[in-house]
Motif scaffolding. Sequence first.
Motif, PDB file in Angstrom:
ATOM      1  N   MET A   1     -78.751-131.144  17.540  1.00  0.00           N
ATOM      2  CA  MET A   1     -78.313-132.504  17.320  1.00  0.00           C
ATOM      3  C   MET A   1     -78.982-133.427  18.335  1.00  0.00           C
ATOM      4  N   SER A   2     -79.185-134.645  17.932  1.00  0.00           N
ATOM      5  CA  SER A   2     -79.811-135.651  18.784  1.00  0.00           C
ATOM      6  C   SER A   2     -78.740-136.586  19.344  1.00  0.00           C
ATOM      7  N   TYR A   3     -78.893-136.946  20.611  1.00  0.00           N
ATOM      8  CA  TYR A   3     -77.933-137.836  21.276  1.00  0.00           C
ATOM      9  C   TYR A   3     -78.669-139.025  21.869  1.00  0.00           C
ATOM     10  N   ASP A   4     -77.957-140.149  21.950  1.00  0.00           N
ATOM     11  CA  ASP A   4     -78.511-141.321  22.624  1.00  0.00           C
ATOM     12  C   ASP A   4     -78.427-141.158  24.138  1.00  0.00           C
ATOM     13  N   PHE A   5     -77.311-140.594  24.615  1.00  0.00           N
ATOM     14  CA  PHE A   5     -77.094-140.363  26.041  1.00  0.00           C
ATOM     15  C   PHE A   5     -76.620-138.937  26.282  1.00  0.00           C
ATOM     16  N   ILE A   6     -77.183-138.335  27.328  1.00  0.00           N
ATOM     17  CA  ILE A   6     -76.733-137.020  27.768  1.00  0.00           C
ATOM     18  C   ILE A   6     -76.329-137.161  29.226  1.00  0.00           C
ATOM     19  N   PHE A   7     -75.069-136.891  29.494  1.00  0.00           N
ATOM     20  CA  PHE A   7     -74.539-136.960  30.848  1.00  0.00           C
ATOM     21  C   PHE A   7     -74.534-135.553  31.431  1.00  0.00           C
ATOM     22  N   LEU A   8     -75.272-135.355  32.513  1.00  0.00           N
ATOM     23  CA  LEU A   8     -75.297-134.076  33.212  1.00  0.00           C
ATOM     24  C   LEU A   8     -74.403-134.224  34.433  1.00  0.00           C
ATOM     25  N   LEU A   9     -73.357-133.423  34.474  1.00  0.00           N
ATOM     26  CA  LEU A   9     -72.290-133.608  35.451  1.00  0.00           C
ATOM     27  C   LEU A   9     -72.139-132.394  36.356  1.00  0.00           C
ATOM     28  N   GLU A  10     -71.757-132.660  37.585  1.00  0.00           N
ATOM     29  CA  GLU A  10     -71.619-131.590  38.565  1.00  0.00           C
ATOM     30  C   GLU A  10     -70.446-130.661  38.253  1.00  0.00           C
ATOM     31  N   GLU A  11     -69.373-131.210  37.709  1.00  0.00           N
ATOM     32  CA  GLU A  11     -68.186-130.382  37.485  1.00  0.00           C
ATOM     33  C   GLU A  11     -67.390-130.872  36.283  1.00  0.00           C
TER      34      GLU A  11
ATOM     35  N   ASP B   1     -69.304-146.940  18.621  1.00  0.00           N
ATOM     36  CA  ASP B   1     -69.279-145.712  17.816  1.00  0.00           C
ATOM     37  C   ASP B   1     -70.661-145.254  17.376  1.00  0.00           C
ATOM     38  N   GLU B   2     -71.596-146.192  17.172  1.00  0.00           N
ATOM     39  CA  GLU B   2     -72.917-145.812  16.692  1.00  0.00           C
ATOM     40  C   GLU B   2     -73.793-145.184  17.774  1.00  0.00           C
ATOM     41  N   ILE B   3     -73.329-145.190  19.025  1.00  0.00           N
ATOM     42  CA  ILE B   3     -74.059-144.571  20.137  1.00  0.00           C
ATOM     43  C   ILE B   3     -73.485-143.171  20.343  1.00  0.00           C
ATOM     44  N   SER B   4     -74.330-142.167  20.246  1.00  0.00           N
ATOM     45  CA  SER B   4     -73.868-140.793  20.413  1.00  0.00           C
ATOM     46  C   SER B   4     -74.133-140.323  21.843  1.00  0.00           C
ATOM     47  N   PHE B   5     -73.229-139.499  22.338  1.00  0.00           N
ATOM     48  CA  PHE B   5     -73.391-138.970  23.697  1.00  0.00           C
ATOM     49  C   PHE B   5     -72.751-137.594  23.801  1.00  0.00           C
TER      50      PHE B   5
ATOM     51  N   SER C   1     -80.167-126.508  36.312  1.00  0.00           N
ATOM     52  CA  SER C   1     -80.177-126.711  34.863  1.00  0.00           C
ATOM     53  C   SER C   1     -80.884-127.989  34.436  1.00  0.00           C
ATOM     54  N   ILE C   2     -81.108-128.928  35.355  1.00  0.00           N
ATOM     55  CA  ILE C   2     -81.728-130.202  34.972  1.00  0.00           C
ATOM     56  C   ILE C   2     -83.053-130.002  34.231  1.00  0.00           C
ATOM     57  N   PRO C   3     -83.999-129.222  34.762  1.00  0.00           N
ATOM     58  CA  PRO C   3     -85.265-129.047  34.016  1.00  0.00           C
ATOM     59  C   PRO C   3     -85.066-128.444  32.626  1.00  0.00           C
ATOM     60  N   ASN C   4     -84.163-127.486  32.520  1.00  0.00           N
ATOM     61  CA  ASN C   4     -83.907-126.852  31.217  1.00  0.00           C
ATOM     62  C   ASN C   4     -83.340-127.850  30.212  1.00  0.00           C
ATOM     63  N   LYS C   5     -82.406-128.674  30.668  1.00  0.00           N
ATOM     64  CA  LYS C   5     -81.788-129.654  29.759  1.00  0.00           C
ATOM     65  C   LYS C   5     -82.804-130.718  29.343  1.00  0.00           C
ATOM     66  N   ILE C   6     -83.607-131.184  30.285  1.00  0.00           N
ATOM     67  CA  ILE C   6     -84.616-132.193  29.952  1.00  0.00           C
ATOM     68  C   ILE C   6     -85.583-131.638  28.912  1.00  0.00           C
ATOM     69  N   LYS C   7     -86.032-130.421  29.115  1.00  0.00           N
ATOM     70  CA  LYS C   7     -86.974-129.810  28.165  1.00  0.00           C
ATOM     71  C   LYS C   7     -86.318-129.541  26.817  1.00  0.00           C
ATOM     72  N   ALA C   8     -85.055-129.134  26.834  1.00  0.00           N
ATOM     73  CA  ALA C   8     -84.357-128.816  25.587  1.00  0.00           C
ATOM     74  C   ALA C   8     -84.140-130.049  24.719  1.00  0.00           C
ATOM     75  N   PHE C   9     -83.970-131.216  25.339  1.00  0.00           N
ATOM     76  CA  PHE C   9     -83.674-132.425  24.574  1.00  0.00           C
ATOM     77  C   PHE C   9     -84.848-133.391  24.489  1.00  0.00           C
ATOM     78  N   GLN C  10     -86.035-133.001  24.928  1.00  0.00           N
ATOM     79  CA  GLN C  10     -87.159-133.929  24.935  1.00  0.00           C
ATOM     80  C   GLN C  10     -87.761-134.158  23.551  1.00  0.00           C
TER      81      GLN C  10
ATOM     82  N   ASN D   1     -86.446-135.742  21.342  1.00  0.00           N
ATOM     83  CA  ASN D   1     -86.097-137.117  21.004  1.00  0.00           C
ATOM     84  C   ASN D   1     -86.379-138.002  22.213  1.00  0.00           C
ATOM     85  N   PRO D   2     -87.496-138.697  22.229  1.00  0.00           N
ATOM     86  CA  PRO D   2     -87.854-139.500  23.401  1.00  0.00           C
ATOM     87  C   PRO D   2     -86.902-140.663  23.666  1.00  0.00           C
ATOM     88  N   ALA D   3     -86.073-141.017  22.696  1.00  0.00           N
ATOM     89  CA  ALA D   3     -85.120-142.110  22.885  1.00  0.00           C
ATOM     90  C   ALA D   3     -83.878-141.677  23.666  1.00  0.00           C
ATOM     91  N   THR D   4     -83.686-140.384  23.812  1.00  0.00           N
ATOM     92  CA  THR D   4     -82.515-139.879  24.545  1.00  0.00           C
ATOM     93  C   THR D   4     -82.604-140.263  26.017  1.00  0.00           C
TER      94      THR D   4
END
Length: 96
Positions: free
Chosen positions: A1-11, A28-32, A46-55, A57-60
């Motif tokens: 699935m494609s998201y507009d925003f991905i929040f990577l959180l410490e906990e 509502d039209e903005i997915s996260f 995990s940051i590099p893995n997540k960036i690569k996994a969701f790249q 969609n360049p708009a994310t």
Amino acid sequence: MSYDFIFLLEESSIKNVLNEILPKIIPDEISFICISHQGKQDLAKSIPNKIKAFQFNPATKFVIVHDQDSHDCKKLKSELLEICQNAGNKNILIRI
């Protein structure tokens, strides 16, 4: 699935807060998605893995949320930004 925003959180406690607040302030039209980690080391790894996994969609847009704890805020932000840049994404919002 494609998201507009991905929040990577410490906990997970931050995830619980954002999952309550964000639906009230983001249209509502903005997915996260909020992805929690098990501490700062898990997040940093995990940051590099997540960036690569969701790249696909360049708009994310990525937002990294990290506790300051006893760290120098500017140094910590610089270290996280370097991880992101090495993974191929320089346009990430980092909040300490």
